[in-house]
Design a protein around this motif. Structure first.
Motif, short mmCIF file in Angstrom:
data_model
loop_
_atom_site.label_atom_id
_atom_site.label_comp_id
_atom_site.label_asym_id
_atom_site.label_seq_id
_atom_site.Cartn_x
_atom_site.Cartn_y
_atom_site.Cartn_z
N MET A 27 0.84 -1.19 0.00
CA MET A 27 0.00 0.00 0.00
C MET A 27 0.88 1.25 0.00
SD MET A 27 -2.94 1.01 2.78
CE MET A 27 -1.86 0.68 4.14
N ARG A 28 0.41 2.28 -0.68
CA ARG A 28 1.19 3.51 -0.78
C ARG A 28 0.32 4.70 -0.35
NH1 ARG A 28 4.29 5.81 -6.13
NH2 ARG A 28 4.81 7.79 -5.18
N PRO A 29 0.85 5.60 0.46
CA PRO A 29 0.08 6.78 0.87
C PRO A 29 0.17 7.89 -0.18
CG PRO A 29 2.18 6.79 1.97
CD PRO A 29 2.13 5.52 1.17
N ALA A 30 -0.77 8.82 -0.12
CA ALA A 30 -0.74 10.01 -0.97
C ALA A 30 -1.09 11.22 -0.11
CB ALA A 30 -1.74 9.86 -2.12
N GLN A 31 -0.77 12.41 -0.61
CA GLN A 31 -0.98 13.64 0.14
C GLN A 31 -2.39 14.23 -0.02
OE1 GLN A 31 1.26 15.06 2.32
NE2 GLN A 31 2.30 13.12 1.96
N SER A 32 -3.07 13.88 -1.13
CA SER A 32 -4.39 14.44 -1.40
C SER A 32 -5.17 13.46 -2.28
CB SER A 32 -4.27 15.78 -2.13
OG SER A 32 -3.75 15.57 -3.43
N ALA A 33 -6.46 13.74 -2.43
CA ALA A 33 -7.29 12.90 -3.29
C ALA A 33 -6.82 12.97 -4.74
CB ALA A 33 -8.75 13.33 -3.18
N SER A 35 -3.81 13.67 -5.83
CA SER A 35 -2.54 12.97 -5.90
C SER A 35 -2.75 11.45 -5.90
CB SER A 35 -1.66 13.38 -4.71
OG SER A 35 -0.47 12.64 -4.69
N ALA A 36 -3.67 10.98 -5.08
CA ALA A 36 -3.96 9.53 -5.02
C ALA A 36 -4.46 9.03 -6.37
CB ALA A 36 -4.98 9.24 -3.93
N GLU A 37 -5.33 9.79 -7.00
CA GLU A 37 -5.86 9.39 -8.31
C GLU A 37 -4.76 9.39 -9.37
OE1 GLU A 37 -9.59 11.24 -9.46
OE2 GLU A 37 -10.07 11.50 -7.34
N ARG A 38 -3.90 10.40 -9.34
CA ARG A 38 -2.80 10.47 -10.32
C ARG A 38 -1.82 9.31 -10.13
NH1 ARG A 38 -1.40 16.67 -9.64
NH2 ARG A 38 -3.16 17.53 -10.75
N ILE A 39 -1.46 9.04 -8.89
CA ILE A 39 -0.53 7.94 -8.61
C ILE A 39 -1.13 6.62 -9.05
CG2 ILE A 39 0.60 6.63 -6.76
CD1 ILE A 39 0.84 9.37 -5.25
N ALA A 40 -2.40 6.40 -8.73
CA ALA A 40 -3.08 5.15 -9.12
C ALA A 40 -3.08 5.00 -10.64
CB ALA A 40 -4.49 5.12 -8.56
N ALA A 41 -3.37 6.07 -11.36
CA ALA A 41 -3.40 6.02 -12.82
C ALA A 41 -2.01 5.68 -13.37
CB ALA A 41 -3.89 7.35 -13.39
N ALA A 42 -0.98 6.28 -12.79
CA ALA A 42 0.38 6.01 -13.25
C ALA A 42 0.79 4.57 -12.94
CB ALA A 42 1.36 6.98 -12.60
N VAL A 50 -5.35 -1.34 -9.76
CA VAL A 50 -4.98 -0.38 -8.72
C VAL A 50 -6.24 0.33 -8.25
CG1 VAL A 50 -3.58 1.64 -8.14
CG2 VAL A 50 -2.77 0.05 -9.89
N VAL A 51 -6.35 0.54 -6.93
CA VAL A 51 -7.46 1.32 -6.39
C VAL A 51 -6.89 2.44 -5.51
CG1 VAL A 51 -9.25 -0.45 -6.45
CG2 VAL A 51 -7.77 -0.27 -4.46
N ALA A 52 -7.60 3.55 -5.47
CA ALA A 52 -7.24 4.67 -4.59
C ALA A 52 -8.43 4.96 -3.69
CB ALA A 52 -6.90 5.90 -5.43
#
Length: 82
Positions: A27-33, A35-42, A50-52
């Motif tokens: 699992m990986r943390p993100a700083q914002s919603a 950011s979470a969506e961008r990281i998941a897409a990448a 992948v889910v965020a």
């Protein structure tokens, strides 16, 4: 849970295929919603799925609310889709 002690956390969970079964990777943390969506897409290009999520946590008691799905890519376990 009060708004004073509650905070929203953002997490990304990637899934790999292991003998036809989906297995959660680290699992990986993100700083914002966003950011979470961008990281998941990448990450979607490198994983089967992948889910965020956004989850509200009471910092005082440790209680968590039901996670809110932000984004889902690829193959994810059925319980992760809604």
């Amino acid at each position: 849970m009060t708004t004073e002690t509650a905070s929203e956390k953002y997490i990304i969970i990637p899934y790999r295929k292991n003998q036809q079964k989906l297995v959660a990777a680290e699992m990986r943390p993100a700083q914002s919603a966003v950011s979470a969506e961008r990281i998941a897409a990448a990450m979607a290009e490198r994983f089967a799925g992948v889910v965020a999520y956004a989850v509200t946590i009471d910092e005082e008691s440790g209680d968590m609310m039901e996670p809110r799905l932000l984004a889902s890519f690829g193959e994810v376990p059925v319980e992760q889709e809604d």
